[in-house]
Design a protein around this motif. Structure first.
Motif, PDB file in Angstrom:
ATOM      1  N   LEU A 107      25.525 -13.288  19.278  1.00 52.94           N
ATOM      2  CA  LEU A 107      26.139 -12.800  18.045  1.00 52.94           C
ATOM      3  C   LEU A 107      27.231 -13.769  17.599  1.00 52.94           C
ATOM      4  CD1 LEU A 107      26.575  -9.102  19.203  1.00 52.94           C
ATOM      5  CD2 LEU A 107      24.716 -10.015  17.803  1.00 52.94           C
ATOM      6  N   ASP A 108      27.507 -13.775  16.302  1.00 51.56           N
ATOM      7  CA  ASP A 108      28.625 -14.566  15.796  1.00 51.56           C
ATOM      8  C   ASP A 108      29.943 -13.858  16.095  1.00 51.56           C
ATOM      9  OD1 ASP A 108      27.137 -16.668  14.724  1.00 51.56           O
ATOM     10  OD2 ASP A 108      26.754 -15.575  12.863  1.00 51.56           O
ATOM     11  N   ALA A 109      30.980 -14.642  16.370  1.00 54.96           N
ATOM     12  CA  ALA A 109      32.322 -14.109  16.609  1.00 54.96           C
ATOM     13  C   ALA A 109      33.212 -14.449  15.425  1.00 54.96           C
ATOM     14  CB  ALA A 109      32.898 -14.687  17.897  1.00 54.96           C
ATOM     15  N   TYR A 110      33.747 -13.419  14.788  1.00 57.44           N
ATOM     16  CA  TYR A 110      34.573 -13.585  13.594  1.00 57.44           C
ATOM     17  C   TYR A 110      36.042 -13.272  13.898  1.00 57.44           C
ATOM     18  CZ  TYR A 110      30.212 -13.697  10.942  1.00 57.44           C
ATOM     19  OH  TYR A 110      28.980 -14.039  10.460  1.00 57.44           O
ATOM     20  N   SER A 132      59.762 -34.642  20.905  1.00 58.39           N
ATOM     21  CA  SER A 132      59.221 -33.783  21.948  1.00 58.39           C
ATOM     22  C   SER A 132      59.062 -32.371  21.390  1.00 58.39           C
ATOM     23  CB  SER A 132      60.166 -33.743  23.159  1.00 58.39           C
ATOM     24  OG  SER A 132      60.447 -35.046  23.626  1.00 58.39           O
ATOM     25  N   PRO A 133      58.206 -31.546  21.982  1.00 60.88           N
ATOM     26  CA  PRO A 133      58.057 -30.180  21.478  1.00 60.88           C
ATOM     27  C   PRO A 133      59.248 -29.322  21.867  1.00 60.88           C
ATOM     28  CG  PRO A 133      56.733 -30.482  23.444  1.00 60.88           C
ATOM     29  CD  PRO A 133      57.311 -31.828  23.123  1.00 60.88           C
ATOM     30  N   GLY A 134      59.727 -28.511  20.931  1.00 68.10           N
ATOM     31  CA  GLY A 134      60.863 -27.644  21.212  1.00 68.10           C
ATOM     32  C   GLY A 134      60.462 -26.440  22.048  1.00 68.10           C
ATOM     33  N   MET A 135      61.377 -25.957  22.871  1.00 70.24           N
ATOM     34  CA  MET A 135      61.163 -24.737  23.644  1.00 70.24           C
ATOM     35  C   MET A 135      61.552 -23.531  22.789  1.00 70.24           C
ATOM     36  SD  MET A 135      62.420 -25.884  27.466  1.00 70.24           S
ATOM     37  CE  MET A 135      64.021 -26.454  26.909  1.00 70.24           C
ATOM     38  N   VAL A 136      60.628 -22.613  22.612  1.00 70.53           N
ATOM     39  CA  VAL A 136      60.848 -21.484  21.717  1.00 70.53           C
ATOM     40  C   VAL A 136      60.252 -20.202  22.291  1.00 70.53           C
ATOM     41  CG1 VAL A 136      60.978 -22.818  19.569  1.00 70.53           C
ATOM     42  CG2 VAL A 136      58.749 -22.086  20.425  1.00 70.53           C
ATOM     43  N   ASP A 137      60.614 -19.083  21.673  1.00 73.52           N
ATOM     44  CA  ASP A 137      60.069 -17.766  21.997  1.00 73.52           C
ATOM     45  C   ASP A 137      59.114 -17.352  20.879  1.00 73.52           C
ATOM     46  OD1 ASP A 137      62.026 -17.852  23.982  1.00 73.52           O
ATOM     47  OD2 ASP A 137      63.409 -16.563  22.883  1.00 73.52           O
ATOM     48  N   ALA A 138      57.926 -16.852  21.237  1.00 73.90           N
ATOM     49  CA  ALA A 138      56.979 -16.403  20.208  1.00 73.90           C
ATOM     50  C   ALA A 138      55.803 -15.696  20.860  1.00 73.90           C
ATOM     51  CB  ALA A 138      56.482 -17.573  19.358  1.00 73.90           C
ATOM     52  N   ALA A 139      55.041 -15.002  20.015  1.00 74.70           N
ATOM     53  CA  ALA A 139      53.781 -14.385  20.441  1.00 74.70           C
ATOM     54  C   ALA A 139      52.776 -14.533  19.307  1.00 74.70           C
ATOM     55  CB  ALA A 139      53.981 -12.916  20.788  1.00 74.70           C
ATOM     56  N   SER A 140      51.493 -14.513  19.672  1.00 73.82           N
ATOM     57  CA  SER A 140      50.421 -14.617  18.679  1.00 73.82           C
ATOM     58  C   SER A 140      49.315 -13.632  19.032  1.00 73.82           C
ATOM     59  CB  SER A 140      49.862 -16.046  18.641  1.00 73.82           C
ATOM     60  OG  SER A 140      49.339 -16.427  19.907  1.00 73.82           O
ATOM     61  N   MET A 141      48.539 -13.225  18.015  1.00 73.26           N
ATOM     62  CA  MET A 141      47.511 -12.214  18.242  1.00 73.26           C
ATOM     63  C   MET A 141      46.403 -12.342  17.203  1.00 73.26           C
ATOM     64  SD  MET A 141      48.273  -8.158  18.905  1.00 73.26           S
ATOM     65  CE  MET A 141      49.293  -8.522  20.346  1.00 73.26           C
ATOM     66  N   LEU A 142      45.167 -12.444  17.673  1.00 74.34           N
ATOM     67  CA  LEU A 142      43.990 -12.480  16.798  1.00 74.34           C
ATOM     68  C   LEU A 142      43.105 -11.288  17.107  1.00 74.34           C
ATOM     69  CD1 LEU A 142      44.998 -15.495  16.718  1.00 74.34           C
ATOM     70  CD2 LEU A 142      42.602 -16.140  16.414  1.00 74.34           C
ATOM     71  N   LEU A 143      42.440 -10.781  16.075  1.00 75.88           N
ATOM     72  CA  LEU A 143      41.443  -9.729  16.231  1.00 75.88           C
ATOM     73  C   LEU A 143      40.081 -10.362  16.012  1.00 75.88           C
ATOM     74  CD1 LEU A 143      40.922  -6.667  16.647  1.00 75.88           C
ATOM     75  CD2 LEU A 143      40.933  -6.457  14.146  1.00 75.88           C
ATOM     76  N   ILE A 144      39.235 -10.330  17.043  1.00 74.26           N
ATOM     77  CA  ILE A 144      37.950 -11.030  17.030  1.00 74.26           C
ATOM     78  C   ILE A 144      36.837 -10.012  17.262  1.00 74.26           C
ATOM     79  CG2 ILE A 144      36.571 -12.811  18.182  1.00 74.26           C
ATOM     80  CD1 ILE A 144      39.281 -14.095  18.996  1.00 74.26           C
ATOM     81  N   GLY A 145      35.797 -10.086  16.438  1.00 76.90           N
ATOM     82  CA  GLY A 145      34.707  -9.140  16.597  1.00 76.90           C
ATOM     83  C   GLY A 145      33.411  -9.658  16.008  1.00 76.90           C
ATOM     84  N   ASN A 146      32.340  -8.903  16.199  1.00 81.33           N
ATOM     85  CA  ASN A 146      31.048  -9.293  15.640  1.00 81.33           C
ATOM     86  C   ASN A 146      30.903  -8.794  14.210  1.00 81.33           C
ATOM     87  OD1 ASN A 146      30.150  -6.529  15.785  1.00 81.33           O
ATOM     88  ND2 ASN A 146      29.586  -6.846  17.930  1.00 81.33           N
ATOM     89  N   ALA A 147      29.805  -9.181  13.557  1.00 79.93           N
ATOM     90  CA  ALA A 147      29.605  -8.804  12.151  1.00 79.93           C
ATOM     91  C   ALA A 147      29.423  -7.303  12.004  1.00 79.93           C
ATOM     92  CB  ALA A 147      28.392  -9.551  11.592  1.00 79.93           C
ATOM     93  N   GLY A 148      28.709  -6.681  12.949  1.00 81.64           N
ATOM     94  CA  GLY A 148      28.427  -5.260  12.842  1.00 81.64           C
ATOM     95  C   GLY A 148      29.675  -4.406  12.864  1.00 81.64           C
ATOM     96  N   VAL A 149      30.603  -4.712  13.767  1.00 81.94           N
ATOM     97  CA  VAL A 149      31.823  -3.920  13.835  1.00 81.94           C
ATOM     98  C   VAL A 149      32.669  -4.124  12.586  1.00 81.94           C
ATOM     99  CG1 VAL A 149      33.391  -5.548  15.008  1.00 81.94           C
ATOM    100  CG2 VAL A 149      33.586  -3.117  15.447  1.00 81.94           C
ATOM    101  N   GLY A 150      32.598  -5.332  12.015  1.00 81.22           N
ATOM    102  CA  GLY A 150      33.324  -5.576  10.773  1.00 81.22           C
ATOM    103  C   GLY A 150      32.830  -4.696   9.644  1.00 81.22           C
ATOM    104  N   VAL A 151      31.506  -4.600   9.522  1.00 74.90           N
ATOM    105  CA  VAL A 151      30.924  -3.733   8.482  1.00 74.90           C
ATOM    106  C   VAL A 151      31.286  -2.284   8.746  1.00 74.90           C
ATOM    107  CG1 VAL A 151      28.757  -2.894   7.516  1.00 74.90           C
ATOM    108  CG2 VAL A 151      29.047  -5.341   7.986  1.00 74.90           C
ATOM    109  N   ARG A 152      31.158  -1.851   9.989  1.00 72.14           N
ATOM    110  CA  ARG A 152      31.405  -0.447  10.331  1.00 72.14           C
ATOM    111  C   ARG A 152      32.847  -0.040  10.086  1.00 72.14           C
ATOM    112  NH1 ARG A 152      32.848   2.016  15.082  1.00 72.14           N
ATOM    113  NH2 ARG A 152      32.539   0.132  16.339  1.00 72.14           N
ATOM    114  N   LEU A 153      33.793  -0.962  10.357  1.00 68.73           N
ATOM    115  CA  LEU A 153      35.207  -0.636  10.214  1.00 68.73           C
ATOM    116  C   LEU A 153      35.807  -1.110   8.896  1.00 68.73           C
ATOM    117  CD1 LEU A 153      36.462  -1.468  13.838  1.00 68.73           C
ATOM    118  CD2 LEU A 153      35.748   0.747  12.900  1.00 68.73           C
TER     119      LEU A 153
END
Length: 401
Positions: free
Chosen positions: A3-6, A255-276
């Protein structure tokens, strides 16, 4: 059947300076994640019970970030008990690994919907605080050729024949691009402002950008890793006898700076996208993990990008935009040289030299930035890549839909 991952959503916190004076110092990493969970459900309208797994990267899973923060943060945020979670560590590529593994779960039908990303609070849990054997055990460090990352960057710059002027120029460009991107609110869709317990806004934008930085100020900065070279230069030279002398060229700005952070992605298939009723932002086309020289350490992004593109019968010429984590200026310079790229299509909104590198969270930030910029420009194909400790590197190919 594959399945494709979106990618249905891609959000992140602002990046706060990873010091005692940083704006996010008072906010626990578990709270950074909790506010992203809340934003994710508000934006998408999903029921958290629909989520089949949570995978979060964390480079230093210790202290405030220990004890499987992926699962515990979900419980803390009030998500259902039955939603599983795992913390992932591939050093600086940890969030990439979480996201790519989530895409794998979706593509093979192991889960319809997965949350993936990462977190790192460097003001509360400093890098190397976990005292891993790779660097804390002298016998292990000697046998594996461990050097400090800054010395590795200087060695890479020396081996590639890079000048101090070029490294400074890349740092200056990073800050200028980041300042313009912030002014034009290019990060506005992805960035979720962070609030304290009283509901007061703590930070709404990346904190370490220096729009007033000048080439003259950069030229006056001292080299950052020359003293460490007394310890680690002999290790580099033992691994690379042809490198007679390491030129210490990187400064705190390149140089890269030291920092605080968080990240979040929602990944799903095509069917769940249509359903939701979810609208995808992009499709994850492929990814690749590679390993290269563990002492120079930062040479993997080019090979990783090539490998990921080859898996979908693409070449560098098919790519509209690249994000290469600014794990020191030399990393970007060597990446561009390796793939024969114009800097105009690499890190167009600045990078870690300006906005910081929150280790285990960075992959999610890079992908969110890349997807949003591809959409802003009306472009299609992007590659995000990052080097990591011990010569590891990861790249992910995305396509805007």
């Amino acid at each position: 059947m594959q399945l494709d991952a979106y990618v249905y959503e891609a959000i992140r916190t602002p990046r706060g300076a990873g010091t005692d004076a940083g704006s996010l110092r008072s906010v626990k990493p578990i709270e950074l994640l909790a506010q992203l969970y809340q934003a994710l459900t508000q934006r998408t309208g999903i029921n958290p019970a629909e989520v089949g797994d949570i995978l979060l990267g964390c480079n230093t899973a210790f202290g405030d970030q220990g004890a499987d923060i992926a699962k515990i943060s979900a419980l803390y945020a009030g998500w259902p008990d039955r939603v599983p979670g795992a913390t992932v560590n591939r050093f600086c590529a940890s969030a990439f690994d979480a996201i790519n593994t989530a895409a794998m779960q979706v593509s093979v039908g192991a889960a319809d919907l997965v949350v993936a990303g990462g977190v790192e609070s460097m003001s509360r849990v400093p890098m190397l605080a976990d005292k891993g054997a790779w660097f804390a055990d002298s016998a292990v460090a000697a046998k594996t050729g461990f050097v400090h990352m800054g010395v590795a960057a200087d060695a890479l710059a020396t081996a590639a024949g890079l000048s101090r002027e070029l490294l400074d120029e890349l740092a200056y460009t990073s800050h200028q691009r980041a300042a313009i991107a912030t002014q034009e609110q290019r990060f506005g869709r992805a960035v979720i402002p962070i609030h304290d317990e009283a509901g007061e806004e703590v930070l709404a934008h990346d904190e370490t950008i220096r729009a007033s930085l000048t080439p003259e100020k950069l030229a006056g900065l001292p080299e950052a890793f020359s003293q460490m070279g007394a310890t680690f230069d002999p290790v580099v030279q033992a691994a690379h006898p042809a490198l007679a002398k390491v030129q210490h060229l990187h400064t705190v700005a390149s140089s890269p700076g030291m920092v605080d952070a968080a990240s979040m992605l929602l990944i799903g298939n095509a069917g769940v996208g249509v359903r939701l009723g979810l609208t995808p932002l992009a499709k994850i086309r492929s990814f690749a993990n590679v390993a290269s020289d563990p002492t120079l350490m930062l040479t993997g992004p080019g090979p990783a990008a090539r490998s990921a593109l080859a898996k979908v019968d693409m070449s560098v010429r098919d790519v509209d935009l690249f994000e290469c984590n600014e794990s020191f200026a030399a990393t970007v310079a060597v990446f561009e040289k390796d793939l024969n790229l114009d800097h105009d299509i690499v890190n167009v909104n600045g990078g870690a030299m300006a906005m910081g590198h929150p280790l285990g969270a960075t992959g999610g930030i890079l992908l969110a930035t890349l997807i949003d910029e591809l959409r802003r420009q009306g472009q299609s194909i992007g590659v995000a890549t990052i080097p990591a400790g011990a010569g590891l590197a990861t790249a992910t190919v995305v396509e805007v839909v």
